[in-house]
Design a protein around this motif. Structure first.
Motif, mmCIF file in Angstrom:
data_model
loop_
_atom_site.group_PDB
_atom_site.id
_atom_site.type_symbol
_atom_site.label_atom_id
_atom_site.label_comp_id
_atom_site.label_asym_id
_atom_site.label_seq_id
_atom_site.Cartn_x
_atom_site.Cartn_y
_atom_site.Cartn_z
ATOM 1 N N UNK A 1 0.858 -1.244 -0.144
ATOM 2 C CA UNK A 1 -0.008 0.038 0.091
ATOM 3 C C UNK A 1 1.010 1.507 0.086
ATOM 4 N N UNK A 2 1.936 1.180 0.942
ATOM 5 C CA UNK A 2 2.705 2.590 0.864
ATOM 6 C C UNK A 2 3.393 2.839 -0.296
ATOM 7 N N UNK A 3 3.721 1.583 -0.848
ATOM 8 C CA UNK A 3 5.006 1.870 -2.128
ATOM 9 C C UNK A 3 3.947 2.127 -3.536
ATOM 10 N N UNK A 4 2.784 1.876 -3.646
ATOM 11 C CA UNK A 4 1.842 2.134 -4.378
ATOM 12 C C UNK A 4 1.399 3.537 -4.281
ATOM 13 N N UNK A 5 1.230 3.852 -2.851
ATOM 14 C CA UNK A 5 1.064 5.561 -2.692
ATOM 15 C C UNK A 5 1.999 6.390 -3.078
ATOM 16 N N UNK A 6 3.392 6.104 -2.810
ATOM 17 C CA UNK A 6 4.238 6.775 -3.106
ATOM 18 C C UNK A 6 4.657 6.921 -4.388
ATOM 19 N N UNK A 7 4.407 5.846 -5.127
ATOM 20 C CA UNK A 7 4.685 5.752 -6.694
ATOM 21 C C UNK A 7 3.808 6.576 -7.495
ATOM 22 N N UNK A 8 2.396 6.504 -6.897
ATOM 23 C CA UNK A 8 1.385 6.970 -7.681
ATOM 24 C C UNK A 8 1.794 8.514 -7.527
ATOM 25 N N UNK A 9 2.028 8.958 -6.573
ATOM 26 C CA UNK A 9 2.306 10.422 -6.113
ATOM 27 C C UNK A 9 3.316 10.901 -7.003
ATOM 28 N N UNK B 1 -8.209 -5.759 1.224
ATOM 29 C CA UNK B 1 -7.067 -4.822 0.989
ATOM 30 C C UNK B 1 -6.280 -5.283 -0.504
ATOM 31 N N UNK B 2 -6.386 -6.502 -0.520
ATOM 32 C CA UNK B 2 -5.797 -6.873 -2.078
ATOM 33 C C UNK B 2 -6.690 -6.274 -2.930
ATOM 34 N N UNK B 3 -8.013 -6.700 -2.887
ATOM 35 C CA UNK B 3 -8.760 -6.194 -3.921
ATOM 36 C C UNK B 3 -8.702 -4.661 -4.235
ATOM 37 N N UNK B 4 -8.402 -4.022 -3.224
ATOM 38 C CA UNK B 4 -8.439 -2.446 -3.262
ATOM 39 C C UNK B 4 -6.982 -2.037 -3.977
ATOM 40 N N UNK B 5 -6.022 -2.980 -3.799
ATOM 41 C CA UNK B 5 -4.799 -2.727 -4.202
ATOM 42 C C UNK B 5 -4.829 -3.071 -5.669
ATOM 43 N N UNK B 6 -5.370 -4.466 -6.120
ATOM 44 C CA UNK B 6 -5.778 -4.544 -7.419
ATOM 45 C C UNK B 6 -6.335 -3.637 -8.334
#
Lengths: 285, 224
Positions: free
Chosen positions: B49-57, B200-205
């Motif tokens: 979750x955190x890495x997805x957030x940072x990368x999206x930013x 959580x995994x669904x949301x990440x997907x």
């Protein structure tokens, strides 16, 4: 360089941390179960004192094997399970009045506690079965006829064939063993609880001395009081936990407990209980 | 010397019959392993979750695609799933662009590469969740089996007794119920964790999916 991301090379996040946390969770739970939860350990917290109106019980603790007045107060002070064994003596139609019933319920409980279940089962089995066999003989003829009389056993054993003799012997041996085991149990219990008994009887004596029984009591109602006391014996609170059904009697006992306020202290500090459970019965039939 | 004195948890477990003890041991093992995976998955999903957030930013703050790609490729072992999706898509895109001039073929190739990485990432995230589900659904039954067995034993012990009192069955039943308690202790966290993690995994997907669509649009604009 390949296109496919190599997931295997990715370090699994927190492998050791999760292991440590897992162990931590379980150790925490076990510690909680062992320390945090009090498993039915009320007996040490409260002390039951039987306030039976008979004047004899003061001498109880020393003379254990005495027959009547003794046996009664004894069961009561013992913590909780005592009421349970009491109903059991009834089904026992054995010749001996007091010593018999006690061995019966005790081995059951005692063996259940320290040894696995199978123990008590094999024990009683051999005894009831052989009984009918040796008994038939004594009656009129050596023929195997069923007459459930336990008394003539020894005679039959002596007179009859080998099998019957063996059976009788075994039966006797089992009985003696049981009695001995029971005796040993009682002895150790008596040793550990001698101080406790003395303490209980001193409290009982003092409260009983202060009690003024209301006139016209009928039946044998039992009243149970919960008493909290300071370490110096001062009574903090007296609560009626089970009424005798007679308000006057309840009040009288309540007053008696309060009046004997600095309650006697035990000989050893470890015997002291902040909470006492006092049971009162007007008549000790 | 009294029954009640001996009703401690250690005593209850020690007195239980063989099968009940086996059941308890099995359940304890299941509980250990499931808690281990609960923590592992928890760390993994949190870091995803955190890495997805940072990368999206980083991505949407208007950084240059080439620099993003280089940093993602340089640290591919430490990056999150979304960065790997981006990296594989962009790599495929640059390769194809050098060879062909068919726009839709280039975009399709990049999308396929991203889809493959996406599936691998999801598979990695979902690994071992089935174990948690199994523990959650099965361990109460295992515990129940131990309890039923223990109670059967407790009652069988009454068959030779003339007057049955509660005191004779109570310890047996108590020790049998310990098995159910352990089973529930293993099952409840596993079920809760399973539900939480799948959510959580669904949301990440979903985040991965929408990123892939948006990134394809960006690549398509790049081609013109």
């Amino acid at each position: 360089m390949t296109d496919a991301p190599r997931l295997d090379s990715v370090a699994p996040p927190g492998k050791w941390a999760s292991m440590a946390l897992t162990v931590l969770v379980h150790v925490g739970l076990i510690v909680f179960l062992l320390v945090g939860v009090r498993w039915e350990s009320h007996p040490p917290a409260t002390l039951e004192v039987a306030l039976v109106s008979a004047p004899t019980p003061v001498a109880e603790p020393q003379a254990k094997p005495l027959p009547k007045p003794e046996a009664r107060p004894e069961p009561k002070p013992e913590p909780k399970p005592e009421p349970k064994p009491e109903p059991e003596p009834k089904p026992e139609p054995k010749p001996e009045p007091k010593p018999e019933p006690k061995p019966e319920p005790k081995p059951d409980i005692a063996t259940k506690a320290p040894t696995p279940k199978p123990e008590p089962k094999p024990e009683p089995k051999p005894t009831p079965k052989p009984e009918p066999k040796p008994t038939p003989k004594p009656e009129p003829k050596p023929e195997p006829k069923v007459t459930p009389k336990p008394e003539p056993k020894p005679v039959a054993a002596a007179r009859d064939d080998y099998m019957a003799q063996r059976l009788a012997q075994e039966l006797e041996k089992a009985q003696i063993e049981r009695l001995m085991r029971d005796d040993a149990n009682r002895m150790s219990a008596a040793q550990t609880q001698a101080g406790l008994h003395e303490y209980q009887s001193r409290i009982a004596a003092k409260v009983r001395g202060n009690l003024m029984r209301p006139p016209g009591l009928e039946g044998n109602p039992e009243a149970v009081f919960l008493v909290r006391q300071h370490p110096d014996g001062t009574v903090v609170s007296v609560t009626l936990s089970r009424s005798s059904g007679i308000a006057a009697l309840d009040d009288a006992i309540d007053r008696a407990i309060r009046r004997s306020s600095p309650l006697p202290l035990p000989s050893g500090q470890e015997l002291f209980r902040a909470e006492l459970e006092l049971r009162f019965r007007p008549n000790e039939e | 010397m009294t029954v009640t004195d001996n009703l401690s948890i250690v005593h209850l477990i020690g007195q239980a019959s063989m099968l009940v003890q086996l059941v308890m041991a099995l359940l304890a093992m299941l509980s250990l392993v499931s808690w281990y995976w609960i923590f592992r998955k928890w760390f993994q999903i949190r870091s995803a979750q955190t890495s997805t957030g940072t990368f999206e930013r980083d991505f949407w703050s208007g950084a240059d695609l080439n620099t993003l790609f280089q940093s993602a490729a340089a640290a591919r072992d430490e990056t999150g799933g979304i960065e790997r999706i981006f990296e594989s898509g962009y790599r495929e895109f640059t390769k194809l662009r050098a060879k062909s001039h068919d726009q839709s073929a280039i975009i399709d190739g990049a999308r396929r590469a991203m889809r493959a990485t996406h599936q691998r990432e999801m598979d990695d995230l979902e690994a071992h969740l089935a174990f948690l589900a199994t523990v959650g659904s099965v361990s109460p039954y295992i515990g129940l089996l131990g309890t039923v067995w223990g109670i059967m034993n407790a009652f069988r012990g009454l068959s030779n007794v003339t007057s049955a009192t509660l005191a004779q069955v109570a310890p047996g039943i108590a020790e049998a119920l310990v098995a159910t308690a352990i089973g529930l202790f293993a099952a409840i966290p596993a079920v809760v964790a399973y539900n939480r993690f799948t959510h959580d995994i669904d949301r990440i997907g979903i985040r991965f999916d929408s990123f892939m669509e948006e990134f394809s649009n960006i690549l398509q604009r790049h081609l013109r």
